[in-house]
Scaffold this active site. Sequence first.
Site, PDB file in Angstrom:
ATOM      1  CG  HIS A  22      -1.895   1.102   1.270  1.00  0.00           C
ATOM      2  ND1 HIS A  22      -1.733   2.228   2.047  1.00  0.00           N
ATOM      3  CD2 HIS A  22      -3.058   1.265   0.600  1.00  0.00           C
ATOM      4  CE1 HIS A  22      -2.765   3.032   1.872  1.00  0.00           C
ATOM      5  NE2 HIS A  22      -3.582   2.483   1.001  1.00  0.00           N
TER       6      HIS A  22
ATOM      7  CB  SER B 163      -8.013 -13.052  -1.773  1.00  0.00           C
ATOM      8  OG  SER B 163      -8.331 -11.808  -2.354  1.00  0.00           O
TER       9      SER B 163
HETATM   10  C1  PLP Z   1      -3.388  -3.138   2.229  1.00  0.00           C
HETATM   11  C2  PLP Z   1      -3.790  -1.794   2.732  1.00  0.00           C
HETATM   12  N1  PLP Z   1      -3.107  -1.246   3.742  1.00  0.00           N
HETATM   13  C3  PLP Z   1      -3.419  -0.050   4.241  1.00  0.00           C
HETATM   14  C4  PLP Z   1      -4.459   0.676   3.738  1.00  0.00           C
HETATM   15  C5  PLP Z   1      -4.744   2.026   4.293  1.00  0.00           C
HETATM   16  O1  PLP Z   1      -5.834   1.986   5.077  1.00  0.00           O
HETATM   17  P1  PLP Z   1      -6.616   3.332   5.464  1.00  0.00           P
HETATM   18  O2  PLP Z   1      -7.203   3.829   4.190  1.00  0.00           O
HETATM   19  O3  PLP Z   1      -7.558   2.828   6.482  1.00  0.00           O
HETATM   20  O4  PLP Z   1      -5.618   4.281   6.015  1.00  0.00           O
HETATM   21  C6  PLP Z   1      -5.228   0.147   2.679  1.00  0.00           C
HETATM   22  C7  PLP Z   1      -6.360   0.892   2.119  1.00  0.00           C
HETATM   23  O5  PLP Z   1      -6.990   0.524   1.201  1.00  0.00           O
HETATM   24  C8  PLP Z   1      -4.868  -1.115   2.164  1.00  0.00           C
HETATM   25  O6  PLP Z   1      -5.514  -1.654   1.141  1.00  0.00           O
END
Ligand code: PLP
Length: 389
Positions: free
Chosen positions: A136, A335
């Site tokens: 991410h 998934s």
């Molecule tokens: C794998 C992953 N990690 C972290 C996040 C970030 O989360 P947030 O939008 O709650 O900050 C996302 C958001 O889609 C995600 O898909």
Amino acid sequence: MLLRAQNTKTKVVMDTPQLSSEDQYKLDDLYQRLVEKSHTFLGYPTNANLHNEELARFLNLTINNVGDPYIKSNYGVNTLDFECEVLEFFADLLKIGKEDYWGYATNGGTEGNMYGLYLAREKYSNGILYFSKETHYSIHKIANLLNMETRIIQTVPSGEMDYEDLQNKLISERPALFNLNAGTTMKGAICDIPKLERILKERGIKDVYIHCDAALFGIMLPYMDGAPQINFTAPIDSISISGHKFLGAPMPCGIVLCKKASVDVVRRHIEYIGSHDCTISGSRDGFSVLVLWMSIKKYGHSGIKKMVEHCLEMTQYAICKLTENGHTAWANPYSNTVVIDKPSDALIKKWQLATEGSIAHLVLMPHVQKPIIDQFVKELGLTELSKAV
Ligand SMILES: Cc1ncc(COP(=O)(O)O)c(C=O)c1O
């Protein structure tokens, strides 16, 4: 000059402020638009099945969970005891004993990731942060903010880390810090922790910190038979999970859990709040804590398991429908993220699809039912047909 309090008998009456009819209309219009948009919500991992009417009365209270959830702060309008219950639920699910964990309610997955990597950096200031290319986007930013040295690891087509590339990039002489995924944003790929453990052992690297970004799957995997053990029985030091994703909430929220001892490094007593500062944000949302608490109480383990099963069933249904109609569609094991070829801009907009290069995905969340999938597949077929003509 000091101002003296005036001894006056005049009573100030504060009228409840009202919206003008024009602004009321604007608000009603927005509400309608958001409700309509919620009917075609297929591309982001957010559960749109929300039932929070019981909590409306809490909106007129100035709730703030500032400080450590386990310490009673001077700010009494808080939901800290409910926060601790929510954390206990997740700790149980992620198999860590009462005495061994610490955590708090975050404002979402990003904050939880930042917290985990902050603890990693505080523990090993000369460490290198390894994460995969399909991680991410928040991790790049967090590494920058924390001034961490990074190595970005290639991925295999499933979206998982390429462990051969990791072996080539690992530096044995420096502590190894990891952000691992369960699963990745676009393809829902889940890290292979036993494989990583073998590599670290072979290389003799003992100074290791593993943070797991389990934004969506953190709460789902424990309810799936045979799923990878993404919990504290693996050598994981911290886990971040979003609250608004699988459980669903009207605002972004989440939790982060970590090993208790690692928090002491960042903990400071703050007289102003009468608590310890050991979270990223100072003021923290105590209302979303109630939303999470209520979902956990209403659904319970059996209700959450049913929701997970529903998501997996809809995932298989979507893959079948799409492939039957000649479209590419696949998902990783365990998934609910179905990868498809990037469709037309009109469909991306209407169905609010996330895209990356040549792909897009559907995320089969608890609110998605078969008729919605059928409708999407029908519209996808029509746009493909109009392209061919
Ligand atoms: C794998 C992953 N990690 C972290 C996040 C970030 O989360 P947030 O939008 O709650 O900050 C996302 C958001 O889609 C995600 O898909």
